[in-house]
Enzyme design. Structure first.
Site, PDB file in Angstrom:
ATOM      1  CG  ASP A  54      -1.973  -1.069   1.210  1.00 15.47           C
ATOM      2  OD1 ASP A  54      -2.301  -1.549   0.105  1.00 15.47           O
ATOM      3  OD2 ASP A  54      -2.461  -1.437   2.293  1.00 15.47           O
ATOM      4  CE1 TYR A 145       4.323  -6.216   3.806  1.00 13.28           C
ATOM      5  CE2 TYR A 145       3.658  -8.519   3.729  1.00 13.28           C
ATOM      6  CZ  TYR A 145       3.746  -7.276   3.136  1.00 13.28           C
ATOM      7  OH  TYR A 145       3.267  -7.090   1.859  1.00 13.28           O
TER       8      TYR A 145
END
Length: 302
Positions: A54, A145
């Site tokens: 994003d 992540y």
């Protein structure tokens, strides 16, 4: 005409990007890379990425692939010397990084900012010709992540971590996160796309302090749907502050509803740390397995 599949490994600072995916009129990572590739190949190319990020999200190690035919391959590195595909790929990396840094420098100067030669916010680490069975997205075994949070803020590290003004209890957050591990429908932690599944297998969700005292959430799964990592962290942070009990994230999971969705943590604290792939002999089988699973639940939502 035969074609080659090219794998690119790269990293980027997502601060000034509107995410990975190309969008008209917006600066994106995919847009910058494909523009650089078009400059050297004199032809439009399309990349396939391991995981779309994003706006504002960073990547320490991202992977994408593209297909080029013999004619385009011959134009990627003109006047290449001996050494074959490996040497050509190495020279291509140098050309791409030169273009990327040049574009970054022009943009910086237009904003009145002086930058050192070669500086850029996206960098190609390596390029390699791989077997056509490799798929950056579907051959992946998982994504890793890290979400960084500082409850002792440091001004020099403001771009890649969230600042909070109260101490966080990592033990409470780890207890709460353990209830989310495994395969579940993570609808309460995702922003679903039309026709996409929100079923994922969460392998790791753990908070630990690094040597600087920064709280680092490590999050690993087979794949992630839109805003899933940020929502997982967003549900754990109020537990760490003592504003919610340790059962709060599990209740969101069980509710499986957007009406009781988790809060979403800001994008800039999130970094894609890496993508894991099987042995090359298993690329095709893994891609087939992943596609079959996605098709059985509509399509991939990540």
């Amino acid at each position: 005409m035969s074609a080659r599949r090219l794998r690119l490994d790269l990293g980027y600072d997502g601060t000034d990007f509107r995410g990975w995916a190309a969008q008209p009129g917006l600066r994106t990572v995919q847009g910058e890379i494909e523009a650089a590739l078009a400059m050297v190949s004199r032809e439009d190319v399309v990349t396939t990425v391991a995981g779309r990020t994003d706006a504002g999200v960073h990547a320490r190690h991202q992977v994408c692939h593209l297909d080029v035919d013999d004619e385009v391959w011959a134009r990627l590195v003109p006047r290449r010397g001996p050494g074959g595909e490996e040497a050509t790929a190495s020279l291509l990396v140098r050309r791409l990084n030169k273009i990327l840094s040049g574009r970054y420098g022009e943009r910086a100067r237009a904003r009145g900012v002086a930058v050192a030669h070669g500086t850029c916010d996206v960098r190609i680490y390596s390029a390699a010709v791989v077997d056509p069975s490799f798929d950056a997205r579907f051959s992946a075994l998982g994504r890793r992540y890290a979400y960084r949070v500082s409850d002792r803020p440091e001004p020099l590290r403001r771009w890649d971590r969230l600042w909070v003004d109260s101490a966080l209890d990592e033990d409470a957050m780890n207890e709460a996160g353990a209830a989310l591990l495994g395969e579940h429908d993570f609808l309460g932690f995702c922003r679903p796309r039309e026709g996409a599944t929100t079923i994922r297998t969460l392998r790791t969700l753990r908070a630990e302090r690094d040597f600087e005292g920064t709280l680092v959430f490590t999050v690993e799964a087979d794949a992630f749907c839109h805003s899933m990592v940020r929502s997982l962290v967003g549900a754990l942070l109020p537990v760490g502050r003592g504003a919610r009990d340790v059962g709060y994230p599990a209740r969101i999971l069980r509710a499986c509803s957007r009406r009781e969705a988790a809060p979403v943590a800001p994008a800039h604290g999130l970094t894609l740390e890496g993508v894991d792939y099987p042995d090359p002999t298993q690329w095709a089988a893994r891609a087939s397995q992943t596609r079959a699973r996605r098709d059985s639940c509509c399509s991939d939502g990540g």
